[in-house]
Design a protein around this motif. Sequence first.
Motif, PDB file in Angstrom:
ATOM      1  N   SER A  27     -16.959  55.794  50.480  1.00 34.56           N
ATOM      2  CA  SER A  27     -16.566  54.806  51.489  1.00 34.56           C
ATOM      3  C   SER A  27     -15.187  54.224  51.243  1.00 34.56           C
ATOM      4  CB  SER A  27     -17.566  53.649  51.519  1.00 34.56           C
ATOM      5  OG  SER A  27     -18.824  54.078  51.926  1.00 34.56           O
ATOM      6  N   TYR A  28     -14.865  53.956  49.987  1.00 36.25           N
ATOM      7  CA  TYR A  28     -13.684  53.165  49.690  1.00 36.25           C
ATOM      8  C   TYR A  28     -12.512  53.956  49.130  1.00 36.25           C
ATOM      9  CZ  TYR A  28     -17.150  49.624  50.557  1.00 36.25           C
ATOM     10  OH  TYR A  28     -18.141  48.873  51.127  1.00 36.25           O
ATOM     11  N   ARG A  29     -12.686  55.269  48.950  1.00 43.45           N
ATOM     12  CA  ARG A  29     -11.556  56.104  48.531  1.00 43.45           C
ATOM     13  C   ARG A  29     -10.492  56.023  49.626  1.00 43.45           C
ATOM     14  NH1 ARG A  29     -13.870  61.189  47.913  1.00 43.45           N
ATOM     15  NH2 ARG A  29     -14.598  60.431  45.916  1.00 43.45           N
ATOM     16  N   ARG A  97     -26.357  41.529  52.160  1.00 41.19           N
ATOM     17  CA  ARG A  97     -25.368  41.486  51.088  1.00 41.19           C
ATOM     18  C   ARG A  97     -24.807  42.863  50.782  1.00 41.19           C
ATOM     19  NH1 ARG A  97     -23.988  36.727  48.017  1.00 41.19           N
ATOM     20  NH2 ARG A  97     -22.822  38.197  46.797  1.00 41.19           N
ATOM     21  N   SER A  98     -25.648  43.878  50.909  1.00 41.64           N
ATOM     22  CA  SER A  98     -25.152  45.230  50.669  1.00 41.64           C
ATOM     23  C   SER A  98     -26.023  46.235  51.409  1.00 41.64           C
ATOM     24  CB  SER A  98     -25.125  45.551  49.177  1.00 41.64           C
ATOM     25  OG  SER A  98     -26.425  45.513  48.629  1.00 41.64           O
ATOM     26  N   LEU A  99     -25.390  47.309  51.824  1.00 42.31           N
ATOM     27  CA  LEU A  99     -26.063  48.418  52.495  1.00 42.31           C
ATOM     28  C   LEU A  99     -25.324  49.682  52.086  1.00 42.31           C
ATOM     29  CD1 LEU A  99     -28.022  49.594  54.643  1.00 42.31           C
ATOM     30  CD2 LEU A  99     -26.230  49.154  56.329  1.00 42.31           C
ATOM     31  N   GLU A 128     -30.143  33.934  62.681  1.00 41.64           N
ATOM     32  CA  GLU A 128     -29.053  34.905  62.723  1.00 41.64           C
ATOM     33  C   GLU A 128     -28.969  35.674  61.424  1.00 41.64           C
ATOM     34  OE1 GLU A 128     -25.248  33.567  65.105  1.00 41.64           O
ATOM     35  OE2 GLU A 128     -25.797  32.012  63.665  1.00 41.64           O
ATOM     36  N   SER A 129     -28.439  36.889  61.521  1.00 45.44           N
ATOM     37  CA  SER A 129     -28.117  37.641  60.312  1.00 45.44           C
ATOM     38  C   SER A 129     -26.606  37.818  60.256  1.00 45.44           C
ATOM     39  CB  SER A 129     -28.848  38.982  60.275  1.00 45.44           C
ATOM     40  OG  SER A 129     -28.616  39.729  61.439  1.00 45.44           O
ATOM     41  N   PHE A 130     -26.083  37.887  59.043  1.00 39.99           N
ATOM     42  CA  PHE A 130     -24.650  37.956  58.799  1.00 39.99           C
ATOM     43  C   PHE A 130     -24.338  39.138  57.896  1.00 39.99           C
ATOM     44  CE2 PHE A 130     -25.603  33.661  59.906  1.00 39.99           C
ATOM     45  CZ  PHE A 130     -24.499  33.198  60.601  1.00 39.99           C
ATOM     46  N   ALA A 131     -23.118  39.642  58.008  1.00 37.27           N
ATOM     47  CA  ALA A 131     -22.647  40.722  57.139  1.00 37.27           C
ATOM     48  C   ALA A 131     -21.140  40.587  56.978  1.00 37.27           C
ATOM     49  CB  ALA A 131     -22.998  42.088  57.726  1.00 37.27           C
ATOM     50  N   ARG A 139     -15.453  52.765  59.386  1.00 33.59           N
ATOM     51  CA  ARG A 139     -16.814  53.301  59.510  1.00 33.59           C
ATOM     52  C   ARG A 139     -17.838  52.165  59.403  1.00 33.59           C
ATOM     53  NH1 ARG A 139     -16.882  56.740  55.431  1.00 33.59           N
ATOM     54  NH2 ARG A 139     -16.266  58.525  56.645  1.00 33.59           N
ATOM     55  N   GLY A 140     -17.655  51.286  58.428  1.00 30.78           N
ATOM     56  CA  GLY A 140     -18.583  50.179  58.242  1.00 30.78           C
ATOM     57  C   GLY A 140     -18.556  49.208  59.411  1.00 30.78           C
ATOM     58  N   ARG A 141     -17.366  48.880  59.897  1.00 33.73           N
ATOM     59  CA  ARG A 141     -17.255  47.972  61.038  1.00 33.73           C
ATOM     60  C   ARG A 141     -17.914  48.583  62.271  1.00 33.73           C
ATOM     61  NH1 ARG A 141     -11.826  48.244  60.521  1.00 33.73           N
ATOM     62  NH2 ARG A 141     -11.645  48.174  62.788  1.00 33.73           N
TER      63      ARG A 141
END
Length: 175
Positions: A27-29, A97-99, A128-131, A139-141
Motif C-alpha cells: 500500500s505505502y511503497r 483504526r486499521s484495515l 457514526e463511524s470514522f476512519a 486506493r484507500g480513499r
Amino acid sequence: MDLTIRRATVDDCAAIQRVIADSWRESYRGLLEVSTVERTTDPAGFYPAKRFRQKLDDSDLRFLVALVGGDVAGVVNVCWGSENTHEFVTADGCEIRSLYLAPPLWREGIGTALVEAGRDAFPPGTEESFAEVFSANERGRAFYESVGFHRFDGRTISLYGESLETDLYRRPIRT
C-alpha cells in the motif's frame, strides 16, 4: 469464495502480522519514505505480539479477521472510547483504526465485509463511524468512499519521523 469473519484469537497473531506487513509494504511503497516502508521486513517486529494481545484484552475494541479457505486474508480493528480513538471521533462515534488485506485478495469484497462486520461490533448507541487515510493513498480513499464514508476534514500526523497528510472520513451508522 469461502469467506468467514470472526473475532481474532492469540493463535491468529503470526498470520495477522504477515497480512499487516504485506499490505503495508504494498500500500505505502512510493507513498512513504523507503525507510518507513522497510520497517515491515520483520512482521513480528513491526507489529509485536504483545501489542496484539493487549488489543484482544481491551473491552472497547474488536479485532476481527477474515478467513478465506481457513487462512487469514484480512484484519480490521474497530474501537470506541476516548482511550482508543483519535480526537476527531465524537463521543457517540467509533473508529476503524486499521484495515489490512492480503494484497493478492484486494478487490474481492473482503474489505467491505470487514467494515460491515466491524460496524456490527460497535456498541449500542453508536451514531457514526470514522476512519483516517493517508491523503496520498488513492486506493484507500477510494475504498472508504465506495462503502459510504465522506471526507470531512484532514490533518497532518507524524509517523516514524515523517510528516504526513491524512484525510478524515465519517459515515453514519444508519443510512
